[in-house]
Each structure stands twice: as C-alpha cells, then as structure tokens.
Design a protein around this motif. Structure first.
Motif, PDB file in Angstrom:
ATOM      1  N   LEU A  49     -37.093   5.335   2.367  1.00 36.11           N
ATOM      2  CA  LEU A  49     -36.283   6.367   1.711  1.00 36.11           C
ATOM      3  C   LEU A  49     -34.819   6.266   2.137  1.00 36.11           C
ATOM      4  CD1 LEU A  49     -38.683   9.439   2.015  1.00 36.11           C
ATOM      5  CD2 LEU A  49     -38.095   8.171  -0.075  1.00 36.11           C
ATOM      6  N   LEU A  50     -34.590   5.975   3.406  1.00 36.00           N
ATOM      7  CA  LEU A  50     -33.226   5.814   3.905  1.00 36.00           C
ATOM      8  C   LEU A  50     -32.522   4.666   3.182  1.00 36.00           C
ATOM      9  CD1 LEU A  50     -31.139   6.690   6.203  1.00 36.00           C
ATOM     10  CD2 LEU A  50     -31.994   4.681   7.400  1.00 36.00           C
ATOM     11  N   LEU A  51     -33.243   3.580   2.948  1.00 35.48           N
ATOM     12  CA  LEU A  51     -32.654   2.421   2.280  1.00 35.48           C
ATOM     13  C   LEU A  51     -32.260   2.714   0.833  1.00 35.48           C
ATOM     14  CD1 LEU A  51     -34.844  -0.532   3.605  1.00 35.48           C
ATOM     15  CD2 LEU A  51     -32.565   0.174   4.365  1.00 35.48           C
ATOM     16  N   ALA A  52     -32.793   3.772   0.262  1.00 35.08           N
ATOM     17  CA  ALA A  52     -32.435   4.158  -1.106  1.00 35.08           C
ATOM     18  C   ALA A  52     -31.101   4.902  -1.151  1.00 35.08           C
ATOM     19  CB  ALA A  52     -33.535   5.018  -1.712  1.00 35.08           C
ATOM     20  N   GLU A  53     -30.598   5.284   0.004  1.00 36.88           N
ATOM     21  CA  GLU A  53     -29.328   6.015   0.063  1.00 36.88           C
ATOM     22  C   GLU A  53     -28.145   5.067  -0.154  1.00 36.88           C
ATOM     23  OE1 GLU A  53     -28.907   9.397   0.448  1.00 36.88           O
ATOM     24  OE2 GLU A  53     -31.098   9.521   0.285  1.00 36.88           O
ATOM     25  N   ASN A  54     -27.042   5.627  -0.562  1.00 38.76           N
ATOM     26  CA  ASN A  54     -25.806   4.881  -0.795  1.00 38.76           C
ATOM     27  C   ASN A  54     -25.286   4.281   0.506  1.00 38.76           C
ATOM     28  OD1 ASN A  54     -22.686   4.971  -0.752  1.00 38.76           O
ATOM     29  ND2 ASN A  54     -23.193   4.956  -2.928  1.00 38.76           N
ATOM     30  N   ASP A  55     -24.865   3.020   0.455  1.00 37.41           N
ATOM     31  CA  ASP A  55     -24.373   2.332   1.649  1.00 37.41           C
ATOM     32  C   ASP A  55     -23.178   3.023   2.294  1.00 37.41           C
ATOM     33  OD1 ASP A  55     -26.220   0.365   1.917  1.00 37.41           O
ATOM     34  OD2 ASP A  55     -24.951  -1.263   1.232  1.00 37.41           O
ATOM     35  N   HIS A  56     -22.284   3.547   1.491  1.00 36.97           N
ATOM     36  CA  HIS A  56     -21.110   4.206   2.058  1.00 36.97           C
ATOM     37  C   HIS A  56     -21.514   5.468   2.817  1.00 36.97           C
ATOM     38  CE1 HIS A  56     -18.255   1.419   0.342  1.00 36.97           C
ATOM     39  NE2 HIS A  56     -18.950   1.472  -0.787  1.00 36.97           N
ATOM     40  N   ASP A  57     -22.501   6.184   2.306  1.00 35.46           N
ATOM     41  CA  ASP A  57     -23.020   7.347   3.027  1.00 35.46           C
ATOM     42  C   ASP A  57     -23.684   6.900   4.331  1.00 35.46           C
ATOM     43  OD1 ASP A  57     -22.164   9.076   1.027  1.00 35.46           O
ATOM     44  OD2 ASP A  57     -24.115   9.075   0.012  1.00 35.46           O
ATOM     45  N   LEU A  58     -24.519   5.874   4.239  1.00 31.34           N
ATOM     46  CA  LEU A  58     -25.181   5.356   5.440  1.00 31.34           C
ATOM     47  C   LEU A  58     -24.154   4.953   6.499  1.00 31.34           C
ATOM     48  CD1 LEU A  58     -27.962   3.084   3.906  1.00 31.34           C
ATOM     49  CD2 LEU A  58     -28.288   5.220   5.131  1.00 31.34           C
ATOM     50  N   TYR A  59     -23.093   4.290   6.065  1.00 32.39           N
ATOM     51  CA  TYR A  59     -22.078   3.835   7.011  1.00 32.39           C
ATOM     52  C   TYR A  59     -21.395   5.019   7.705  1.00 32.39           C
ATOM     53  CZ  TYR A  59     -18.334   1.092   9.045  1.00 32.39           C
ATOM     54  OH  TYR A  59     -17.482   0.501   9.933  1.00 32.39           O
ATOM     55  N   THR A  60     -21.098   6.064   6.957  1.00 36.81           N
ATOM     56  CA  THR A  60     -20.471   7.239   7.592  1.00 36.81           C
ATOM     57  C   THR A  60     -21.425   7.925   8.558  1.00 36.81           C
ATOM     58  OG1 THR A  60     -21.032   8.768   5.785  1.00 36.81           O
ATOM     59  CG2 THR A  60     -18.895   7.635   5.646  1.00 36.81           C
ATOM     60  N   TRP A  61     -22.718   7.905   8.260  1.00 43.61           N
ATOM     61  CA  TRP A  61     -23.695   8.513   9.173  1.00 43.61           C
ATOM     62  C   TRP A  61     -23.818   7.694  10.448  1.00 43.61           C
ATOM     63  CZ3 TRP A  61     -27.965   8.867   4.896  1.00 43.61           C
ATOM     64  CH2 TRP A  61     -27.571   9.796   3.911  1.00 43.61           C
ATOM     65  N   VAL A  62     -23.873   6.376  10.310  1.00 39.13           N
ATOM     66  CA  VAL A  62     -24.039   5.495  11.465  1.00 39.13           C
ATOM     67  C   VAL A  62     -22.800   5.521  12.359  1.00 39.13           C
ATOM     68  CG1 VAL A  62     -24.299   3.069  12.158  1.00 39.13           C
ATOM     69  CG2 VAL A  62     -25.771   4.015  10.384  1.00 39.13           C
ATOM     70  N   THR A  63     -21.635   5.584  11.743  1.00 37.35           N
ATOM     71  CA  THR A  63     -20.398   5.584  12.528  1.00 37.35           C
ATOM     72  C   THR A  63     -20.041   6.968  13.051  1.00 37.35           C
ATOM     73  OG1 THR A  63     -19.045   5.859  10.530  1.00 37.35           O
ATOM     74  CG2 THR A  63     -19.437   3.589  11.321  1.00 37.35           C
ATOM     75  N   GLY A  64     -20.743   7.986  12.594  1.00 39.21           N
ATOM     76  CA  GLY A  64     -20.496   9.340  13.078  1.00 39.21           C
ATOM     77  C   GLY A  64     -19.339  10.050  12.398  1.00 39.21           C
ATOM     78  N   THR A  65     -18.805   9.488  11.322  1.00 39.16           N
ATOM     79  CA  THR A  65     -17.725  10.167  10.612  1.00 39.16           C
ATOM     80  C   THR A  65     -18.239  11.272   9.697  1.00 39.16           C
ATOM     81  OG1 THR A  65     -17.691   8.460   8.901  1.00 39.16           O
ATOM     82  CG2 THR A  65     -16.140   8.198  10.718  1.00 39.16           C
ATOM     83  N   ALA A  66     -19.540  11.283   9.461  1.00 40.00           N
ATOM     84  CA  ALA A  66     -20.200  12.363   8.728  1.00 40.00           C
ATOM     85  C   ALA A  66     -21.577  12.564   9.340  1.00 40.00           C
ATOM     86  CB  ALA A  66     -20.328  12.020   7.247  1.00 40.00           C
ATOM     87  N   ALA A  67     -22.045  13.789   9.298  1.00 38.95           N
ATOM     88  CA  ALA A  67     -23.376  14.096   9.833  1.00 38.95           C
ATOM     89  C   ALA A  67     -24.447  13.627   8.854  1.00 38.95           C
ATOM     90  CB  ALA A  67     -23.517  15.590  10.064  1.00 38.95           C
ATOM     91  N   ALA A  68     -25.474  13.015   9.397  1.00 38.65           N
ATOM     92  CA  ALA A  68     -26.604  12.588   8.572  1.00 38.65           C
ATOM     93  C   ALA A  68     -27.419  13.814   8.167  1.00 38.65           C
ATOM     94  CB  ALA A  68     -27.484  11.618   9.347  1.00 38.65           C
TER      95      ALA A  68
END
Length: 88
Positions: A49-68
């Motif tokens: 399910l996580l892999l279905a998410e948008n890459d740009h959203d995933l990147y912000t979550w991983v880098t901590g610039t946005a909350a997952a």
C-alpha cells in the motif's frame, strides 16, 4: 488468485527499485533488500500500500519535511532507521 509469498517479495522488490524519482529508487530498494524477507504477510500488505503512494509524498515523509499519515508512520520510521544504520 492468491500470490505466492516468494512472488510477492520479488514483485515488491521490483516496485521498490522502479520508482518515479531516483532518490526513492535508492531509498526503497535499500530497505526492500534488507527488510522484506523478515516481514509478516500483514507488513508486506502495508508495504504494498505504501508503494502505491506518490513518490514526492514518500520522499517528504522519509526526509521528515512532512509527517507521514498515521497508517504509514511506523513503516516510514523503519525505512528511516535503515538509512541511518551502518551499511554492510
């Protein structure tokens, strides 16, 4: 049709490597190589399910610039922890 466990892991590894942006290719393929074999079936479903998410959203979550989102927060924390651990 039920997907065999080994086939699911291979599919998820390929989806981890073939993303929209190179950064996520690197981050997720590194995570997939070390983690998917040890995951439960429920954890693999969540990762799928996580892999279905948008890459740009995933990147912000991983880098901590946005909350997952809460549903993915533990998995994102695992991915981030894998980035911070020493490489083999």
């Amino acid at each position: 049709m039920i997907e065999l466990h080994d086939h699911k892991i291979k599919r998820l590894k390929m989806r981890s490597m073939r993303r929209g942006i190179k950064e996520m290719d690197l981050i997720l393929s590194h995570f997939a190589q070390g983690a998917l074999e040890q995951m439960t079936e429920d954890e693999l479903v969540k990762y799928d399910l996580l892999l279905a998410e948008n890459d740009h959203d995933l990147y912000t979550w991983v880098t901590g610039t946005a909350a997952a989102p809460a549903e993915f927060a533990p998995l994102i924390a695992q991915i981030v922890a894998g980035l911070q651990s020493p490489r083999d």
